[in-house]
Design an enzyme around this catalytic site. Structure first.
Site, mmCIF file in Angstrom:
data_model
loop_
_atom_site.group_PDB
_atom_site.id
_atom_site.type_symbol
_atom_site.label_atom_id
_atom_site.label_comp_id
_atom_site.label_asym_id
_atom_site.label_seq_id
_atom_site.Cartn_x
_atom_site.Cartn_y
_atom_site.Cartn_z
ATOM 1 N N ASP A 325 26.323 18.083 6.475
ATOM 2 C CA ASP A 325 26.526 17.020 7.451
ATOM 3 C C ASP A 325 27.624 16.123 6.867
ATOM 4 O O ASP A 325 27.869 16.164 5.655
ATOM 5 C CB ASP A 325 25.229 16.235 7.638
ATOM 6 C CG ASP A 325 25.394 15.054 8.569
ATOM 7 O OD1 ASP A 325 26.079 15.209 9.599
ATOM 8 O OD2 ASP A 325 24.862 13.979 8.253
ATOM 9 N N ASP A 518 20.883 14.204 5.671
ATOM 10 C CA ASP A 518 20.198 12.991 5.212
ATOM 11 C C ASP A 518 18.693 13.084 5.377
ATOM 12 O O ASP A 518 17.969 12.168 5.010
ATOM 13 C CB ASP A 518 20.740 11.750 5.930
ATOM 14 C CG ASP A 518 20.606 11.839 7.446
ATOM 15 O OD1 ASP A 518 19.836 12.707 7.920
ATOM 16 O OD2 ASP A 518 21.262 11.060 8.145
ATOM 17 N N ASP A 522 18.803 15.179 10.764
ATOM 18 C CA ASP A 522 19.129 16.598 10.715
ATOM 19 C C ASP A 522 17.910 17.490 10.493
ATOM 20 O O ASP A 522 18.042 18.611 10.016
ATOM 21 C CB ASP A 522 20.155 16.858 9.605
ATOM 22 C CG ASP A 522 21.454 16.114 9.858
ATOM 23 O OD1 ASP A 522 22.022 16.285 10.947
ATOM 24 O OD2 ASP A 522 21.889 15.374 8.978
#
Length: 623
Positions: A325, A518, A522
């Protein structure tokens, strides 16, 4: 050493002394045969009574085939054939090996326990005007606790009074202290280095970071790797197989020789069978493989990398693709001013002044970054008539001047001509009294160690991919700066899952894919990937729950470090498997042929076990 280990050591010393005395007496005097046998038996029962007891219990519980049974049969058989010295020696060396293994495992656990010693013993609370030490479990949410210098923060909370530096090394593996002040969140397990803090608790002790971390580390051994499962299954079938093989070795060759009219030496074949049993003991594998993974997990945890099970540590070694991410993982997730471009008649300070004041009525991250860059207190009396223009920006009167702050759409609407800006990021254009004053570029800053982390992963042959919901320009800027192999932008959470599915189909059958996020936004992708890694998880419940591996700070370089620990741990495991099986296979053949005696059998069992355990403890010290 603990009490149990000390008792075993005492028994070992007593048995060695008896053996030495018997040997001296046999060489210096004509020792009575029955006295000699009696002394050998005393030495044998002193050193081996617990093994005989365990073997007998195993038979009663119908769990016959284990190392205790092998040792009992082999040594009792040797004594029954008159080889008293060898029978005692086999049991003695086996117990020495067991003691060594016990000390090694205990030391490993002690090292990890010391480095993960983050469980607080008490919390300071005001009770009837007096400061008292109470059990952390008894502290309710919303209570105020006091933490003095040198004490651990017992429960997660928010600082109500005081400021201090906290040592977070037990959580993150980093030695740099973290400064906290009123309003800052603090997590349990940190050590207060300076100042007195009054903290208002936000969680119960059982839900605090320290409890979750300890629970995670303590339960990591429950999730076994494929290597550990293989050894467990191997020992389950291997042990009875060698017992029946030893029985066959003692019976079949003499019968064959008898049929061939060659009188067999039955005692020789029984000795071969007993030697075969001693050699075959699978202690080296059963002990060293779990110890290797335990050491690897311990090494990772002391570096701020929490692995939820040895299965994930093993899978990490096979990872060939890591998907990231962007925001909060590769970048800081905090917008900062990265460029100030005033037009003629203005300087950087005056442009920041107008930018901060026109945005002063908003709490948007962009507005907050402008006010932070300005760095001075906003005089609200100087700002009037603030108007939010949806999708465009803000208009306000600042110190008598009409100021516009916003995007290109706002400038076009007001027919204001602006200069071309090539910086990548969010551009805030400023106009004063309908004239262009300049622009300010705001970007999500890349972490200092991100490029180093990506470079390290590439050197290990890892493909790196970034998935983000940000714009193409922002994604391209990050990908180019840190050197990613591939990136995809403007993705919704569902799109990220689709991209991970695509990458999973592209990888090799035995290769693994890891996703780094995180742990909050996600969760679907973390659970879909072969391995979910949570970044920036200090104090994040969602991260600890969702991921398979948790990095207790937000340093991307820890991923490369985790990969190295994983691969070196697996290398140690494979070394032990190959070494133990090779030595045992050779010695078993030699034992069956009558070439290997009991002393070689002792090396094949105890010697291999000691060497394998020594090698396994290297996993604790992976650099």
């Amino acid at each position: 050493m603990n009490k149990k280990q000390k008792k075993i050591l005492q028994r070992i010393i007593i048995s060695i002394v008896i053996l030495i005395v018997v040997t001296i007496l046999c060489y210096t005097t004509k020792l009575n045969q029955y006295v000699e046998i009696a002394l050998y038996l005393v030495a044998y029962f002193v050193i081996g009574y617990d093994i005989l007891k365990k073997a007998f219990k195993g038979i009663l519980n119908k769990q016959v085939f284990d190392e205790n049974f092998l040792m009992a049969v082999a040594t009792v058989g040797a004594i029954g054939l008159g080889d008293f010295k060898e029978g005692v020696a086999v049991m003695l060396f086996y117990q020495i090996g067991e003691l060594f293994q016990s000390v090694a495992v205990g030391k490993s656990r002690k090292n990890i326990a010391a480095l993960m010693d983050i469980r607080p013993d008490y919390a300071n609370m005001m009770v009837d005007g007096q400061l008292e030490k109470v059990d952390p479990d008894d502290v309710q949410i919303g209570s105020e606790i006091i933490v003095h210098p040198g004490e651990k923060v017992p429960i997660d909370g928010i600082v109500k009074e005081g400021h201090a530096s906290l040592n977070t090394s037990a959580l993150t593996g980093e030695s740099v202290p973290r400064d906290v002040k009123v309003g800052d969140e603090v997590v349990s397990g940190c050590v207060n280095m300076t100042g007195v803090l009054t903290i208002k608790t936000t969680k119960e002790f059982g839900e605090s970071t320290v409890s979750k971390i300890l629970d995670l580390v303590e339960n990591s051994s429950m999730k076994k790797s494929r290597s550990e499962n293989f050894i467990t299954k191997f020992a389950k079938y291997y042990t009875p197989a060698v017992c029946y093989s030893a029985l066959a070795l003692a019976i079949i060759p003499p019968l064959v020789l008898l049929v061939m009219s060659q009188p067999p030496r039955v005692q020789d074949w029984i000795i071969r069978a007993l030697t075969f049993l001693v050699i075959s003991c699978p202690c080296a594998l059963v002990i060293s493989i779990p110890l290797s993974f335990f050491g690897g997990i311990g090494c990772a945890s002391t570096n701020g990398i929490l692995v939820k099970g040895s299965n994930y540590l093993e899978a990490l070694a096979s990872t060939k693709c890591i998907v990231f991410d962007k925001t909060g993982t590769l970048t800081k997730g905090v917008f900062e001013v990265t460029g100030i471009y005033p037009s003629a008649g203005y300087d950087q300070n005056s442009l920041l002044y107008y930018g901060a004041y026109v945005e002063s009525g908003s709490n948007h991250p962009i507005s907050l970054s402008l006010k932070k860059a300005y760095g001075q207190k906003i005089d609200n009396d100087l700002v009037k008539d603030i108007q939010e223009i949806a999708g465009h920006g803000v208009q306000a009167t600042v110190d008598g001047h009409v100021v516009f702050g916003g995007n290109m759409k706002l400038m076009k609407r007001e027919n204001i001509v602006v200069d071309q800006v090539h910086d990548e990021g969010t551009v805030v254009y400023i106009a004063v009294n309908q004239k262009y004053a300049g622009c300010i570029v705001i970007s999500d800053v890349i972490k200092e160690t991100t490029k180093e982390a990506i470079t390290g992963l590439k050197h290990q042959g890892i493909k790196t991919v970034m998935l983000t919901g940000d714009s193409e320009n922002a994604a391209q800027r990050v990908a180019n700066q840190v050197g990613l192999d591939e990136y995809h932008s403007e993705l919704l959470p569902g799109d990220k899952v689709e991209q991970v599915e695509r990458l999973l189909q592209q990888k090799g059958e035995k290769d693994k894919l890891a996703f780094v996020g995180d742990g909050i936004n996600d969760a679907p992708v973390l659970s879909r990937a072969d391995i979910g890694i949570a970044m920036g998880a200090l104090g994040s419940d969602a991260a600890i729950e969702a991921a398979d591996i948790v990095l207790m700070d937000d340093d991307p370089a820890k991923i490369s470090q985790a990969m190295k620990i994983s691969r070196k741990t697996l290398k140690i495991v494979k070394q032990n498997i190959v070494f133990a099986l090779t030595v045992k296979a050779v010695c078993l053949v030699l034992g069956a042929l009558g070439i290997a005696n009991m002393w070689i059998a002792i090396f094949a069992d105890v010697g291999v076990m000691v060497l394998a355990v020594l090698n396994a403890t290297r996993a604790l010290r992976i650099k």
